[in-house]
Design a protein around this motif. Structure first.
Motif, PDB file in Angstrom:
ATOM      1  N   VAL A 145      25.624  30.450  29.241  1.00 13.30           N
ATOM      2  CA  VAL A 145      26.585  30.966  30.214  1.00 13.30           C
ATOM      3  C   VAL A 145      26.230  32.405  30.550  1.00 13.30           C
ATOM      4  O   VAL A 145      26.039  33.235  29.657  1.00 13.30           O
ATOM      5  CB  VAL A 145      28.025  30.882  29.681  1.00 13.30           C
ATOM      6  N   LEU A 146      26.135  32.704  31.842  1.00 19.60           N
ATOM      7  CA  LEU A 146      25.933  34.069  32.318  1.00 19.60           C
ATOM      8  C   LEU A 146      27.223  34.554  32.953  1.00 19.60           C
ATOM      9  O   LEU A 146      27.907  33.804  33.650  1.00 19.60           O
ATOM     10  CB  LEU A 146      24.813  34.119  33.359  1.00 19.60           C
ATOM     11  N   GLN A 147      27.561  35.813  32.713  1.00 22.33           N
ATOM     12  CA  GLN A 147      28.725  36.412  33.360  1.00 22.33           C
ATOM     13  C   GLN A 147      28.231  37.386  34.412  1.00 22.33           C
ATOM     14  O   GLN A 147      27.633  38.407  34.102  1.00 22.33           O
ATOM     15  CB  GLN A 147      29.624  37.117  32.350  1.00 22.33           C
ATOM     16  N   LEU A 148      28.464  37.038  35.676  1.00 20.66           N
ATOM     17  CA  LEU A 148      28.047  37.851  36.801  1.00 20.66           C
ATOM     18  C   LEU A 148      29.223  38.700  37.266  1.00 20.66           C
ATOM     19  O   LEU A 148      30.326  38.595  36.764  1.00 20.66           O
ATOM     20  CB  LEU A 148      27.555  36.956  37.941  1.00 20.66           C
ATOM     21  N   GLY A 149      28.988  39.496  38.264  1.00 22.15           N
ATOM     22  CA  GLY A 149      30.082  40.289  38.826  1.00 22.15           C
ATOM     23  C   GLY A 149      30.207  41.639  38.165  1.00 22.15           C
ATOM     24  O   GLY A 149      29.210  42.193  37.706  1.00 22.15           O
ATOM     25  N   PRO A 150      31.403  42.212  38.111  1.00 23.26           N
ATOM     26  CA  PRO A 150      32.689  41.623  38.488  1.00 23.26           C
ATOM     27  C   PRO A 150      32.915  41.597  39.993  1.00 23.26           C
ATOM     28  O   PRO A 150      32.211  42.250  40.745  1.00 23.26           O
ATOM     29  CB  PRO A 150      33.695  42.562  37.808  1.00 23.26           C
ATOM     30  N   THR A 151      33.935  40.840  40.402  1.00 19.21           N
ATOM     31  CA  THR A 151      34.320  40.771  41.804  1.00 19.21           C
ATOM     32  C   THR A 151      35.071  42.043  42.188  1.00 19.21           C
ATOM     33  O   THR A 151      35.275  42.951  41.385  1.00 19.21           O
ATOM     34  CB  THR A 151      35.215  39.566  42.062  1.00 19.21           C
ATOM     35  N   GLN A 152      35.507  42.092  43.430  1.00 19.03           N
ATOM     36  CA  GLN A 152      36.225  43.268  43.908  1.00 19.03           C
ATOM     37  C   GLN A 152      37.522  43.509  43.139  1.00 19.03           C
ATOM     38  O   GLN A 152      37.966  44.655  43.006  1.00 19.03           O
ATOM     39  CB  GLN A 152      36.525  43.114  45.396  1.00 19.03           C
ATOM     40  N   ARG A 153      38.114  42.452  42.616  1.00 21.48           N
ATOM     41  CA  ARG A 153      39.344  42.603  41.831  1.00 21.48           C
ATOM     42  C   ARG A 153      39.083  42.523  40.334  1.00 21.48           C
ATOM     43  O   ARG A 153      40.020  42.374  39.542  1.00 21.48           O
ATOM     44  CB  ARG A 153      40.355  41.535  42.250  1.00 21.48           C
ATOM     45  N   GLY A 154      37.819  42.634  39.951  1.00 23.21           N
ATOM     46  CA  GLY A 154      37.487  42.714  38.536  1.00 23.21           C
ATOM     47  C   GLY A 154      37.304  41.398  37.819  1.00 23.21           C
ATOM     48  O   GLY A 154      37.150  41.373  36.599  1.00 23.21           O
ATOM     49  N   ALA A 155      37.314  40.283  38.548  1.00 24.70           N
ATOM     50  CA  ALA A 155      37.153  38.973  37.905  1.00 24.70           C
ATOM     51  C   ALA A 155      35.670  38.688  37.657  1.00 24.70           C
ATOM     52  O   ALA A 155      34.814  39.088  38.451  1.00 24.70           O
ATOM     53  CB  ALA A 155      37.746  37.873  38.785  1.00 24.70           C
ATOM     54  N   GLN A 186      32.239  27.185  46.120  1.00 29.47           N
ATOM     55  CA  GLN A 186      33.424  27.953  46.499  1.00 29.47           C
ATOM     56  C   GLN A 186      33.090  29.384  46.908  1.00 29.47           C
ATOM     57  O   GLN A 186      33.731  30.331  46.477  1.00 29.47           O
ATOM     58  CB  GLN A 186      34.476  27.924  45.392  1.00 29.47           C
ATOM     59  N   GLN A 187      32.109  29.531  47.787  1.00 28.16           N
ATOM     60  CA  GLN A 187      31.935  30.830  48.436  1.00 28.16           C
ATOM     61  C   GLN A 187      33.136  31.118  49.331  1.00 28.16           C
ATOM     62  O   GLN A 187      33.496  32.273  49.528  1.00 28.16           O
ATOM     63  CB  GLN A 187      30.645  30.856  49.248  1.00 28.16           C
ATOM     64  N   HIS A 188      33.711  30.076  49.880  1.00 25.10           N
ATOM     65  CA  HIS A 188      34.990  30.189  50.581  1.00 25.10           C
ATOM     66  C   HIS A 188      36.090  29.818  49.589  1.00 25.10           C
ATOM     67  O   HIS A 188      36.068  28.723  49.010  1.00 25.10           O
ATOM     68  CB  HIS A 188      35.029  29.274  51.797  1.00 25.10           C
ATOM     69  N   ASN A 226      33.475  32.965  44.666  1.00 18.32           N
ATOM     70  CA  ASN A 226      34.519  33.824  45.243  1.00 18.32           C
ATOM     71  C   ASN A 226      35.825  33.643  44.476  1.00 18.32           C
ATOM     72  O   ASN A 226      36.791  33.072  45.001  1.00 18.32           O
ATOM     73  CB  ASN A 226      34.706  33.480  46.729  1.00 18.32           C
ATOM     74  N   PRO A 227      35.900  34.121  43.232  1.00 12.93           N
ATOM     75  CA  PRO A 227      37.133  33.945  42.446  1.00 12.93           C
ATOM     76  C   PRO A 227      38.351  34.597  43.078  1.00 12.93           C
ATOM     77  O   PRO A 227      39.464  34.055  42.987  1.00 12.93           O
ATOM     78  CB  PRO A 227      36.779  34.604  41.105  1.00 12.93           C
ATOM     79  N   ASP A 228      38.173  35.752  43.714  1.00 11.53           N
ATOM     80  CA  ASP A 228      39.329  36.430  44.320  1.00 11.53           C
ATOM     81  C   ASP A 228      39.917  35.592  45.452  1.00 11.53           C
ATOM     82  O   ASP A 228      41.142  35.436  45.558  1.00 11.53           O
ATOM     83  CB  ASP A 228      38.911  37.801  44.860  1.00 11.53           C
ATOM     84  N   ALA A 232      43.680  33.715  45.710  1.00 10.86           N
ATOM     85  CA  ALA A 232      44.597  33.992  46.823  1.00 10.86           C
ATOM     86  C   ALA A 232      44.727  32.806  47.776  1.00 10.86           C
ATOM     87  O   ALA A 232      45.607  32.809  48.637  1.00 10.86           O
ATOM     88  CB  ALA A 232      44.110  35.222  47.592  1.00 10.86           C
ATOM     89  N   GLY A 233      43.838  31.801  47.650  1.00 12.85           N
ATOM     90  CA  GLY A 233      43.867  30.671  48.571  1.00 12.85           C
ATOM     91  C   GLY A 233      43.342  31.002  49.948  1.00 12.85           C
ATOM     92  O   GLY A 233      43.720  30.358  50.937  1.00 12.85           O
ATOM     93  N   THR A 234      42.450  32.002  50.044  1.00 10.31           N
ATOM     94  CA  THR A 234      41.897  32.413  51.325  1.00 10.31           C
ATOM     95  C   THR A 234      40.392  32.172  51.339  1.00 10.31           C
ATOM     96  O   THR A 234      39.741  32.170  50.293  1.00 10.31           O
ATOM     97  CB  THR A 234      42.157  33.910  51.592  1.00 10.31           C
ATOM     98  N   ALA A 235      39.840  32.013  52.524  1.00  7.79           N
ATOM     99  CA  ALA A 235      38.397  31.785  52.638  1.00  7.79           C
ATOM    100  C   ALA A 235      37.609  33.020  52.258  1.00  7.79           C
ATOM    101  O   ALA A 235      36.554  32.933  51.628  1.00  7.79           O
ATOM    102  CB  ALA A 235      38.052  31.362  54.063  1.00  7.79           C
ATOM    103  N   SER A 236      38.099  34.198  52.620  1.00  6.94           N
ATOM    104  CA  SER A 236      37.330  35.432  52.479  1.00  6.94           C
ATOM    105  C   SER A 236      37.465  36.029  51.084  1.00  6.94           C
ATOM    106  O   SER A 236      38.279  35.595  50.264  1.00  6.94           O
ATOM    107  CB  SER A 236      37.797  36.455  53.521  1.00  6.94           C
ATOM    108  N   THR A 237      36.650  37.048  50.836  1.00  4.86           N
ATOM    109  CA  THR A 237      36.769  37.818  49.603  1.00  4.86           C
ATOM    110  C   THR A 237      37.971  38.752  49.710  1.00  4.86           C
ATOM    111  O   THR A 237      38.664  38.776  50.727  1.00  4.86           O
ATOM    112  CB  THR A 237      35.492  38.636  49.354  1.00  4.86           C
ATOM    113  N   ALA A 238      38.199  39.547  48.673  1.00  7.40           N
ATOM    114  CA  ALA A 238      39.401  40.390  48.627  1.00  7.40           C
ATOM    115  C   ALA A 238      39.466  41.383  49.789  1.00  7.40           C
ATOM    116  O   ALA A 238      40.558  41.727  50.258  1.00  7.40           O
ATOM    117  CB  ALA A 238      39.463  41.133  47.287  1.00  7.40           C
TER     118      ALA A 238
END
Length: 580
Positions: A145-155, A186-188, A226-228, A232-238
């Motif tokens: 398992v690799l942990q990438l990121g974090p995302t814009q909201r830290g995930a 799930q890029q979207h 795209n975890p953020d 949020a249930g949105t296509a885009s990033t944060a």
């Protein structure tokens, strides 16, 4: 119910069907010769299905059994179950729902548990992958398992590396005789079926019926890019970015994480798993609903090598289409209604190099996008959507395994050919779709009946060139454009620093990127940069650095001044130093 092994038999038949379409002999180039005919395989007499994923270790849920002891996988679930999370403005009739019955198999992930309302969380994805890694014991298979990121909201963004190599570090896998396949989901954020399906595929590769494929390929899986957006249930990033369109600029940490993964592992096959709307603009503009279970597309942008396109079309797209149709799933080229107000026109996927599918093609990967019908449906038809994705990915993995040696051969030739093109021929700087008309079948939203239509259709299969230029030897970049240099290096491009002042024969861009370009000898200072085109990823540099496009670094402001990047038209006599 058909045996779970039926899917394997079906895939084997399909692989045999595409075995009659080899690439032209090496190193001959036969671009003018039409491809040989594809031997089609008749569909099976009854639908097959993907292997049953065992209950997850994170949220264990035994497979329900019927009174006679048979597993519930043998029972077709009612297709007209209550619809939750359906399109709020769509009269989604039972007649329409009846067109999309559940498959004769149940898939089990944390987000697919009975009575569960939410899809698998990002934390559960991490737990699922770590549990698979713990339960997969070398030397047969290594799962890391690799942990990438974090995302814009830290995930965190998680990836799972699966291989039978003794060393699973990126360099070792890149140098192995096994091609690496990258699966991204799930890029979207509003495409949940993709991540659920990738958890099933990860389990089957680690412990199930897909595990033997690792004898010939390595696999890297990113279930949720795209975890953020998923949370949020949105296509885009944060920050509102469409992650799919950020793979050239790399403005978001999510896109940079994927780019680094690609740079390190150098996959030869990349499959992007996504979803498309059931209604939305299709209903508003054409009065019907999408009837297809899957939309397929491969890289369709300028400068993708002809052999990469040929391999994608004949080795992947055609067998994938046949495999899904053989399971009773409807398939079409990826398309969506035109965004121009008042137009009744369907447009195939983008021909610009800024999306992941096209950029991976420029990196010489056989790159495909598989989208299931699902955006706006909530949990409705989720088993069918996951079924579509699992079978598409399983088929692609089997083809990659069967074609492993040929994929290596294609990649080796394409790299050598691309390197040799520096300072020669032309580059296609920008292209457009080609206008056509074609038949398209939608669904009547009230009756569920087929609605055949003749529609205007912008095709991505034949590009219409809008801007061509002579291929340069490389690009000079000013020392102030360090941000652009860092992005190029993140893509894996070689960037050299000028160690001593010198001169180059250059073409510079007039105001507003007009043509023709002005050619002259210019002085270049020490500390500036040079990107040679006699390297494998030359066409990524072309996409990023050519002026006059809306997607490149000059057009997007990543390189602020036109004079900060010039086309070098003769091999420069400069002293360089490698960047660390």
């Amino acid at each position: 119910m058909p045996s779970p092994l039926a899917a394997i038999a079906l895939a084997s038949a399909l692989l045999g069907g595409c075995a009659s379409t080899p690439l032209p002999p090496w190193p001959e180039r036969n671009a003018s010769r039409p491809p040989p005919p594809v031997r089609t395989v008749p569909p099976p007499s009854r639908p097959g299905q993907a292997p049953l994923a065992r209950p997850g270790v994170v949220l264990p849920a035994p497979v329900p059994r019927t009174a006679d002891g048979a597993t519930a996988a043998a029972v077709v679930r009612p297709s007209l179950a209550p619809l939750t999370g359906t399109l709020p403005d769509l009269p989604y009739s039972p007649e329409v729902a009846a067109r999309f019955p559940d498959p004769a198999i149940l898939y089990h992930t944390p987000g697919l548990q009975p009575e569960r309302r939410a899809f698998t969380t990002n934390a559960e994805i991490g737990q699922w992958l770590h549990a698979l890694a713990r339960q997969t014991t070398p030397p047969a298979t290594r799962a890391t398992v690799l942990q990438l990121g974090p995302t814009q909201r830290g995930a965190p963004m998680y990836a799972l590396v699966l291989t039978q190599e003794r060393d699973d570090r990126p360099q070792a896998l890149a140098e192995s005789k096994r091609p690496t396949v990258l699966l991204v989901g799930q890029q979207h954020g509003d495409a949940p079926a993709s991540s659920e399906a990738l958890l099933v595929v990860a389990q089957e590769l680690a412990q199930g019926l897909l595990a033997p494929l690792l004898e010939r390929i390595n696999v890297v899986i990113v279930p949720r890019a795209n975890p953020d957006g998923a949370e949020a249930g949105t296509a885009s990033t944060a920050d509102g970015t469409d992650l799919q369109r950020d793979h050239l600029l790399l403005q978001t940490p999510e896109a940079r994480a994927v780019a680094q993964l690609v740079r390190d592992f150098r996959p030869m096959v990349v499959l992007d798993s996504d979803e498309f709307p059931a209604g939305g603009a299709v209903l508003a503009q054409f009065g019907g609903l999408n009837r297809h279970d899957a939309h397929l597309s491969y890289a369709t942008t300028g400068n993708v090598h002809e052999f990469v396109t040929k391999a994608a079309r004949e080795w992947m797209h055609q067998p994938l289409e046949q495999a899904l149709q053989g399971l009773g799933l409807a398939v079409e080229w990826a398309h969506s209604p035109s965004a121009q107000p008042g137009e009744r026109r369907m447009v195939m996927d983008s021909v610009q190099p800024d999306n992941g599918r096209n950029l991976m093609g420029l990196k010489h990967a056989v790159s495909l996008r598989v989208a299931s019908r699902g955006v706006g449906l909530g949990r409705s038809h989720i088993q069918r959507r996951v079924h579509t994705q699992v079978n598409a990915m399983a088929t692609a993995l089997r083809i990659a395994s069967e074609r492993a040696a040929r994929l290596e051969q294609v990649h080796s030739f394409v790299v050598r050919d691309t390197v040799a093109l520096a300072c020669r021929n032309k580059v296609l700087v920008q292209a457009a779709h080609t206008a056509e008309t074609r038949e398209l079948t939608l669904l009547n939203p009230d009756t569920g009946a087929d609605m055949p239509l003749r529609v205007d259709w912008d095709s991505a299969l034949r590009l219409s060139p809008t801007l061509e230029r002579a291929r340069p030897c490389g690009y000079w970049i000013a020392p102030t454009a360090l941000n652009a240099v860092e992005r190029l290096r993140l893509h894996g491009l070689q960037v050299l620093r000028v160690a001593e002042p010198g001169t180059v024969l250059a073409e510079t861009t007039p105001p507003q990127g007009a043509s023709p370009l002005a050619r002259s000898t210019i002085d270049v200072p020490a500390g500036s940069y040079y990107v040679p085109l006699n390297q494998s990823l030359a066409n990524v540099a072309v996409a990023a650095l050519e002026a006059g496009t809306p997607f490149g670094y000059p057009g997007q402001g990543l390189i602020e001044r036109p004079e900060d990047v010039v086309r070098v038209m003769a091999t420069p006599s400069l002293v360089f130093e490698e960047l660390e």
